[in-house]
Design an enzyme around this catalytic site. Sequence first.
Site, PDB file in Angstrom:
ATOM      1  N   SER A 214      20.687 -13.048  32.445  1.00  0.00           N
ATOM      2  CA  SER A 214      21.874 -13.224  32.217  1.00  0.00           C
ATOM      3  C   SER A 214      22.909 -11.747  32.923  1.00  0.00           C
ATOM      4  CB  SER A 214      22.358 -13.991  31.321  1.00  0.00           C
ATOM      5  OG  SER A 214      22.277 -15.739  31.782  1.00  0.00           O
TER       6      SER A 214
ATOM      7  N   ARG B  38      13.122   1.859  20.512  1.00  0.00           N
ATOM      8  CA  ARG B  38      11.704   2.622  19.792  1.00  0.00           C
ATOM      9  C   ARG B  38      11.154   3.911  20.028  1.00  0.00           C
ATOM     10  NH1 ARG B  38       9.307  -1.920  16.831  1.00  0.00           N
ATOM     11  NH2 ARG B  38       9.709  -3.847  17.760  1.00  0.00           N
TER      12      ARG B  38
END
Length: 511
Positions: free
Chosen positions: A62, A264
């Site tokens: 989406s 990260r």
Amino acid sequence: MSKKPAALIILDGFGLRGETVGNAVAQAKKPNFDRYWNEFPHQTLTASGEAVGLPQGQMGNSEVGHLNIGAGRIVYQSLTRVNVAIRDGEFEKNETFLEAMTYAKENDKALHLFGLLSDGGVHSHIQHLFALLKLAKKEGLTKVYIHGFLDGRDVGQKTAKVYLKQLEEQIKEIGVGEVATLSGRYYSMDRDKRWDRVEKAYRAMAYGEGPSYQNIYDVVDDSYENGIYDEFVIPSVITRENGEPVAKVNDGDSVIFYNFRPDRAIQISNTFTNEDFRSFDRGEAHPKNLHFVCFTHFSETVDGYVAFKPVNLDNTVGEVLAQNGLKQLRIAETEKYPHVTFFMSGGREEEFPGEDRILINSPDVATYDLKPEMSAYEVKDALVADINADKHDAIILNFANPDMVGHSGMLEPTIKAIEAVDECLGAVVDAILAKGGHAIITADHGNADVLITEEGKPHTAHTTNPVPVIVTKKGATLREGGILADLSPTLLDLLGVEKPKEMTGTSLIQK
């Protein structure tokens, strides 16, 4: 004054495929969709893979779908962007890489390559490391050291040796590169401010501290014997026969961090680059003045050069509508509200001038298979009232049900979800047609079209199937081979607005 609105209606997760088994889209009774499909020009669109800026064969989602729709151009996700740069030869012309390498060569410094050592494609890709090694060789570098972060999360939990073998073969073939440290991503890629973990990775890389091994495979074997798998391998130092580390990151060295996903990569990068770093004591001898390159923009806090700078998404559909003095409405229930606002506007939070938004709360249930209609009826009621009040020239609407209920992998509730959406679709489109307006009925990716795997188990993921597009303009012809990036140009076409040059998508309506 009566408005003749043009609406873009996104049936989230509504893909098309011929096989009806496990296909809620095909099995649902949807008289309104079928009526529009039969009565008006229609086609199918590609909503996955490179057509939406993802790697070939990868299913859409989406966020990516709405980003491409709103931008009116293919928005390359970082992985594909780097892959395409390698394929087209742009990678080896990248000035940020070349500057880091020239700097190392001219100042007799080392080049360190940091990154996740796998082909998971979520945070990094090992092929990008190999491309850097090839470039370093081409540029005449000899002191090139790899600080590999072991994955075990985006790939199998005991696959490190597969990637170490690939790396070893590439080093041999290319003729440059040595592994200096190995650490589980749990340490080197923490994002939750667990600085004790990051410190262990840092001290291995900067000071050569930690368990030491001469052989890269022994690091992994030793860990496995202790029940420690790839993600959790303790930061370890590779040494030469004399016990000295192969390499440490020293003052003034060059670093290229080849992870492309920022979240990260930020903490370990801050540890190396941030003058004001206070999260743990880095020690007096910590490396300073590094020529530090981030693959993509990691964070304002990271003091580094950026190889692949953020893509400018100017002139998305909302901005173009605003520039032309048109009033627009974005409407969805909670689950897809960010998609019709933030993602549709190219990652912009605030409204454009003349933009209104209606948020309908999603129902408070544990899982949506318990209430397949979700809040579709409330969305429909609010929108029909808005259409009848002649408020907006353009409407962007999302019905969440086929996707959100489809994620349950349950056929019956998903059929009910689509039947509820069809009822609402009929009311909305008929209200638009009654005003002399037009609707584009489409989807952002597949999901509800495959709910059972070939093994007969529930299928809860998205699909790579094409999605429908119907334009309620009699007598028009739609061209074949369309993609999601063509939807905004089509909406602008219906409104008589010229598309901006940034939109490389083109209207589906054949002239």
